[in-house]
Motif scaffolding. Structure first.
Motif, PDB file in Angstrom:
ATOM      1  N   GLY A  28       0.792  -1.229   0.000  1.00 31.32           N
ATOM      2  CA  GLY A  28       0.000   0.000   0.000  1.00 31.32           C
ATOM      3  C   GLY A  28       0.818   1.269   0.000  1.00 31.32           C
ATOM      4  O   GLY A  28       0.264   2.365   0.137  1.00 31.32           O
ATOM      5  N   VAL A  29       2.126   1.171  -0.162  1.00 32.24           N
ATOM      6  CA  VAL A  29       2.951   2.369  -0.221  1.00 32.24           C
ATOM      7  C   VAL A  29       2.978   2.832  -1.678  1.00 32.24           C
ATOM      8  O   VAL A  29       3.194   2.022  -2.590  1.00 32.24           O
ATOM      9  CB  VAL A  29       4.380   2.072   0.255  1.00 32.24           C
ATOM     10  CG1 VAL A  29       5.244   3.314   0.143  1.00 32.24           C
ATOM     11  CG2 VAL A  29       4.376   1.553   1.693  1.00 32.24           C
ATOM     12  N   GLU A  30       2.792   4.121  -1.898  1.00 34.78           N
ATOM     13  CA  GLU A  30       2.887   4.644  -3.262  1.00 34.78           C
ATOM     14  C   GLU A  30       4.364   4.851  -3.584  1.00 34.78           C
ATOM     15  O   GLU A  30       5.053   5.623  -2.917  1.00 34.78           O
ATOM     16  CB  GLU A  30       2.144   5.972  -3.367  1.00 34.78           C
ATOM     17  CG  GLU A  30       2.166   6.516  -4.771  1.00 34.78           C
ATOM     18  CD  GLU A  30       1.575   7.910  -4.871  1.00 34.78           C
ATOM     19  OE1 GLU A  30       0.990   8.401  -3.871  1.00 34.78           O
ATOM     20  OE2 GLU A  30       1.728   8.515  -5.942  1.00 34.78           O
ATOM     21  N   ILE A  31       4.855   4.151  -4.591  1.00 32.34           N
ATOM     22  CA  ILE A  31       6.261   4.304  -4.979  1.00 32.34           C
ATOM     23  C   ILE A  31       6.316   5.399  -6.033  1.00 32.34           C
ATOM     24  O   ILE A  31       5.916   5.193  -7.184  1.00 32.34           O
ATOM     25  CB  ILE A  31       6.829   2.993  -5.554  1.00 32.34           C
ATOM     26  CG1 ILE A  31       6.497   1.807  -4.633  1.00 32.34           C
ATOM     27  CG2 ILE A  31       8.329   3.117  -5.792  1.00 32.34           C
ATOM     28  CD1 ILE A  31       7.106   1.885  -3.237  1.00 32.34           C
ATOM     29  N   VAL A  32       6.787   6.557  -5.643  1.00 35.67           N
ATOM     30  CA  VAL A  32       6.729   7.694  -6.583  1.00 35.67           C
ATOM     31  C   VAL A  32       7.902   7.657  -7.556  1.00 35.67           C
ATOM     32  O   VAL A  32       7.820   8.231  -8.644  1.00 35.67           O
ATOM     33  CB  VAL A  32       6.664   9.041  -5.846  1.00 35.67           C
ATOM     34  CG1 VAL A  32       5.379   9.174  -5.086  1.00 35.67           C
ATOM     35  CG2 VAL A  32       7.849   9.240  -4.930  1.00 35.67           C
TER      36      VAL A  32
END
Lengths: 210, 935
Positions: free
Chosen positions: B303-307
């Motif tokens: 659920g981490v947004e990898i930018v």
């Protein structure tokens, strides 16, 4: 009296009992003492039920003789030979220690000196005997390295000592008489932490028979 | 609380809540949490302040390797929150920040303290003016350090144990390789111990293997590996050592790389997978290997947004392509050059490095920067065990190049990767170790052959991280423990500390709690860059124990102190004796009235326990000749039943020890020595006997014999009451030795004394020490007998001018200078130890002499006080001094210039600022002719 008679802890007066250097500690721990063969010996303790952990027993009354002379192969290095209830322990090329009852050594071609009072001793026994010893002794006591009958001079509680593996999970340790109070405190500290406690010589015999 | 959905293999038990406090605030955790994971889940991001600059630090490794989360737990400093298990009710506090973690006044050192705290600043600043150093020191001591110890700790609060364990094979590291090695060695029949820092539930048992879970190997000392586990220090001695200690993920060096929110990729993964804690919402990932890419995938799933992902390798591989297909920007040939933010990461800047300046910069808003600068093998224990490393250019780290016999490396630490290959390498190491010890059947040997010939797995491509990226944009930390920046390393080299060992000592890089785990490789890269040399040329610093921080109590073990006690010691305790150390014996110094005890000996009788004396039995046809060779006087002509005093001299003719020798029969001598010299004399005798091979046997009876000395005008009456020996003066003469019965016990009674009175020294087996003592005390009571201890004995022997070897003599003292020329029998035909030197001394006048002195004004000079020569310069010293109650004046012994060694001469003693005048006396102060002694 011969020149070396005074070395033997056999009193001229039968009323004088020889005493272990750990006697007072045994009394403090609740021991019942009896006169046995000229010694005041701790024979039992009230709450000695350490069959599943470790017990220790003051066996300083055991006779010890030092033999010096030309020793033969019947006394190999590293092994304590059991003969008639007595341990024969070769320490050096020309020196051996006999531990237990006093055997008849009159016919032996060795010089004999009674060193009973030079060495105090404890017997440590039980399933956790090795664990107990591991708290204060770096000798390798694994059965593959120190089997029954093995003789191991070495450092015990940071003092010179000798260890005999008397049986599975049973070890006799010998150390200087004057260090006895200290060694008892070390053993009591280690064994007590493992759930063990002192036993008298009669209780030790029962444990061995069990 | 930012908890993820249940993760496979998570360590928490969501059904059990616990709570603890952090800086006074209650924190709710789940059983299985660490303090760090619970705090992070609760939103805590600043965990500590850095050592020098007091910068905010957050979780980075989540594996107990970096210093960023050091805290105090229940008053004990030095705990790492990321590995400290959360427990109900514990009190956790921050360290190194005042007044609080959020507002630390010492942050001023980061903002404005730079000029005052360069590397090695303590050699340059705060040293002038010198008189202000006590103030500087007080301030610095208060601000330095990581945590405080309680000032008051009257008793040991914590039981610690030593446990010795021998094994055939010790495996350190319970990962895939370690477990495979342990299983293989145990399967072959070896006795195996496996040590792993993980807890028991994580590592799991193995058949035939003793597992020490939660144990940290501290070092390797010639085959001894101490392992700290809870309250126990296991001292493990193994015939073969297998190290499967893995690798340590490395941080990157860039501007702001210490901000909270900058983590190792593995750290973020551990938070997410082990504790179901979301490490951040928007992440930028910088990597040089597949590790960072794998972390990106896993965190994206969590659920981490990898930018953004920047992979320093020039080409995007399949993993990177997968991420791109999932919509994640992947920048090949890029790395992070700056992390910005106030209390934590808010922005990350990435760029291509070409080769040392940044191009193609991109900025991203984020709250998490994950760095993965490759991994370095955890070789410290191997190096301590004698292994060597060499720089591997392809992998960009120092790899094992040489192993000593009996030491094996397995798994990642050996440069092997991939689960299957790692397992095989572990199995190979375990089988090899067992095989070398003779274990293993034909099947095991066959398997060993297969493993040894299996092809090696292909290495995956890695990029080597740059020494630093983003110079000039802010502090770039090479060492997080000691706050050493890339600039500091350069400065140290410019100042001349241009080797890694020198730079380390000057900057303190690698000397902090992580012991180089996070900074060794980085500091070597920076040094190589600054010096223009290769990393191979720079090398690494020496690996030293302990590998992990360990409490002093663990090293201390049990508080037991070896002590020897006489078999009569209980009687002294019961009599209220002052007991002190005398060498390794516990002895009675006095019974409350040393002067009175000494006086009692001179007026009535005294009894002292002298069981500590050395006692040797010397037996054999050559016994007399043997003693003649060892002593400067004769013993072969000593009659049976007689005693002679002896002084042992060294090869150089100096006094080594003294004592008495009693001849028991034609071939038997009973030798006594000083208490402190007993062991040395026994060795001396044994050593010479081994060389001379004479017909002599030695037996040390020191501990086996109790001995008491009864002395005084009433001693004869008392002795007669307890023994069967005729003690009349004509029958039992001075220096006679007789065998008899004392108090019902067979004993050797020596008519000797050193106190100037009739004296009997009774030797009996130690088992009878108490009855003999009791009988003498009882018989002596009507005669005014008192026990006396060491202190009154010192007074009494001083009255007789008897030397105490080691107190009145030193290593230069000869019998001639010590006023004992009569003991040296140079006319002995027999050669003896020290004869050549003593003959030389006999022909030369002595320049210094040992004499007695007396003073009547009540002053008692300090032992060791200086005797002044005629010109006022030091010319000798006082060796013994006491007030004599019977003589009612001060007496003493001193070394003085030989010219002053005459009765009546005056000497000046300089003693702690006062000058005292004493008068020389060369004869004993008491009973000078020995009439009482011999009566």
């Amino acid at each position: 009296m011969s020149a070396l008679d005074f070395l033997s802890p056999v009193a001229a007066d039968a009323g004088v009992l020889a005493r272990s250097p750990m006697e007072l500690l045994a009394v403090d721990a609740g021991a019942r003492l009896e006169a046995r063969d000229g010694w005041n010996v701790a024979v039992s303790y009230p709450a000695a039920a350490f069959g599943e952990s470790v017990s220790w027993c003051d066996t300083s009354h055991l006779r010890k003789l030092q033999l010096q002379g030309e020793l033969d192969e019947s006394l190999p290095f590293g092994t304590a030979v059991r003969r008639d209830g007595v341990w024969w322990c070769r320490l050096t090329a020309g020196r051996a220690l006999v531990v237990g009852a006093r055997p008849d050594v009159s016919e032996l071609p060795y010089e004999v000196v009674d060193v009973t009072s030079v060495f105090a001793s404890l017997t440590i026994a039980g399933p956790l005997a090795r664990e107990c010893l591991a708290r204060f002794c770096a000798l390798d006591l694994r059965p593959s390295v120190t089997p029954v009958g093995a003789l191991r001079p070495g450092s015990i509680a940071r003092q010179p000592g000798t260890l005999i593996c008397e049986a599975q999970d049973r070890y006799l340790i010998l150390f200087g008489w004057a260090t006895a109070e200290y060694v008892w405190s070390v053993v009591a500290d280690a064994a007590g932490h493992l759930g063990g406690g002192p036993v008298g010589i009669d209780q030790l015999q029962e444990l061995s028979n069990a | 609380m930012s908890r993820l959905a249940p993760q496979p293999g998570e360590r928490i038990d969501r059904s059990k809540q616990i709570s603890f406090t952090f800086d006074g605030k209650r924190v709710t955790a789940l059983e299985g949490d660490t303090v760090g994971s619970a705090l992070y889940a609760a939103g805590q991001r600043t965990f500590s302040r850095s050592f020098k600059y007091h910068r905010r630090r957050g979780l980075m490794c989540v594996a107990g390797q970096c210093p960023n989360c050091i805290c105090s737990v229940d008053g004990a400093p030095g705990a790492r929150a990321c590995t400290e298990p959360a427990r109900e009710g514990i009190v956790v506090e921050h360290v190194n920040a005042e007044p609080s973690l959020e507002h630390d006044v010492m942050r001023i050192t980061d903002i404005a303290g730079g000029p005052f705290t360069p590397p090695g600043f303590y050699y340059k600043t705060f040293i002038r003016p010198r008189k202000l150093w006590p103030l500087y020191e007080k301030v610095l001591r208060n601000v330095a350090g990581l945590g405080k110890l309680r000032k008051e700790q009257p008793e040991r609060e914590w039981r610690t144990e030593y446990r010795r364990r021998h094994a055939d094979v010790l495996v350190v590291g319970g990962g895939i390789a370690g477990r495979a090695a342990a299983a293989a060695a145990a399967g072959a029949g070896a006795d195996v111990v496996l040590v792993d820092e993980g807890l028991a539930g994580q590592t799991g048992p193995l058949d035939g293997v003793e597992l020490i879970a939660g144990g940290s190997a501290l070092g390797s000392f010639d085959g001894l590996v101490p392992v700290w586990q809870g309250d126990t220090l296991h001292q493990i001695r193994a015939a073969k050592l297998v190290f499967a200690t893995g690798t340590i993920e490395q941080p990157l060096v860039f501007a702001g790389n210490d901000l909270p929110g900058v983590m190792l990729s593995g750290g973020a993964l551990r938070l997410a997978q082990n504790y179901a804690v979301l490490p951040g919402r928007r992440a930028v990932i910088a990597t040089t290997t597949d590790r960072g890419l794998v972390a990106a995938q896993a965190l994206r799933t969590a659920g981490v947004e990898i930018v953004a992902v920047c992979d320093l390798r020039p080409e995007v591989n399949e993993l990177g392509s997968e991420l791109r297909r999932a919509g994640v920007p992947v920048f090949a040939g890029h790395t992070v050059i700056e992390a910005r933010g106030r209390t934590g990461v808010q922005t990350a800047v990435i760029a291509a490095l070409n080769p040392s300046f940044a191009t193609d910069e991109h900025e991203f808003d984020c709250d998490l920067v994950l760095m993965s600068g490759g991994a370095t093998p955890a070789t410290s224990l191997l190096l301590q065990a004698g292994a060597r490393t060499e720089y591997d250019e392809r992998r960009g780290h120092f790899a094992i190049s040489e192993l000593p016999a009996g030491v094996f490396a397995a798994g990642d630490v050996a440069g092997v990767s991939g689960d299957e290959t790692v397992a095989r390498s572990g199995e190979l190491a375990g089988l090899r170790a067992a095989h070398e010890l003779g274990f293993g059947d034909a099947d095991a040997r066959g398997r060993l052959q297969v493993l040894e010939t299996a092809p090696a797995a292909e290495d995956k491509a890695v990029a080597v991280a740059p020494p630093v990226a983003g110079s000039g944009r802010g502090k770039c930390f090479a060492c997080f423990c000691e706050d050493v920046t890339s600039k500091d390393i350069g400065l140290s080299i410019d100042e001349g500390y241009d080797s890694i060992e020198l730079s380390k000592r000057y900057t303190t890089v690698t000397m902090g709690p992580c012991q180089g785990r996070m900074c060794q490789l980085q500091s070597v890269r920076l040094m190589a860059q600054h010096n223009g040399t290769s990393l191979a040329d720079v090398g690494v610093t020496t690996a030293r124990p302990p590998w992990v921080s360990v409490p002093m109590g663990i090293l201390g073990g049990r508080p037991v102190e070896p002590a020897k006690r006489s078999s009569i010691h209980a009687r002294h305790r019961a009599l209220g004796a002052t007991v002190k150390w005398a060498g390794d014996w516990r002895r009675a110094y006095d019974y409350g009235d040393p002067a009175g005890e000494a006086l009692a000996v001179n007026r009535a009788a005294g009894l002292i326990d002298v069981s500590t004396l050395g006692k040797l039995l010397v037996r054999g046809a050559d016994a007399g000749a043997f003693l003649d060779r060892l002593y400067p006087n004769r013993f072969s002509d000593l009659k049976t039943g007689r005693i002679r005093y002896g002084v042992i001299s060294s090869d150089a003719g100096r006094i080594v020890d003294d004592g008495t020798i009693c001849r028991l029969d034609d071939e038997t001598y009973y030798v006594t020595t000083t208490s402190s010299g007993a062991g040395a004399v026994e060795e001396w005798f044994g050593w010479w006997l081994a060389d001379w091979k004479m017909d002599v046997r030695l037996t040390d009876l020191t501990q086996g014999m109790a001995a008491v000395n009864l002395a005084g005008p009433r001693a004869r009456e008392i002795m007669s009451a307890v023994c069967d020996i005729d003690c009349s003066a004509d029958t039992f003469k001075y220096l006679d030795g007789k065998l008899g019965t004392v108090a019902g016990v067979k004993a050797l009674v020596l008519r000797i004394g050193f106190v100037g009175e009739v004296g009997y020294e009774i030797h009996c087996p130690a088992a009878f020490g108490e009855p003999v003592w009791d009988a003498l005390m009882e018989a002596g009571e009507p005669h005014g007998l008192k026990p006396f201890g060491l202190e009154p004995q010192r007074i009494l022997r001083l009255q007789k001018l008897h030397i105490l070897v080691g107190q009145d003599t030193d290593s230069e003292s000869t019998p001639f200078a010590a006023a004992m020329p009569w003991i040296v029998k140079l006319d002995k035909e027999q050669d003896f130890i020290g004869k050549w030197a003593l003959r030389h001394y006999a022909e030369q006048p002595e320049s210094i002499a040992l004499v007695g002195f007396t003073m009547s004004n009540g002053d008692v000079p300090t032992e060791g006080a200086v005797v002044l020569g005629e010109d006022g310069s030091p010319a000798g010293q006082v060796t013994s001094s006491r007030h004599s109650p019977v003589l009612e004046r001060t007496i003493g012994m001193a070394w003085v210039p030989a010219a002053l060694a005459r009765d009546g001469a005056r000497i000046t003693i300089s003693d702690v600022g006062r000058q005292l005048v004493a008068e020389i006396q060369t004869r004993p102060f008491y009973d000078p002719d020995g009439e009482l002694l011999r009566s």
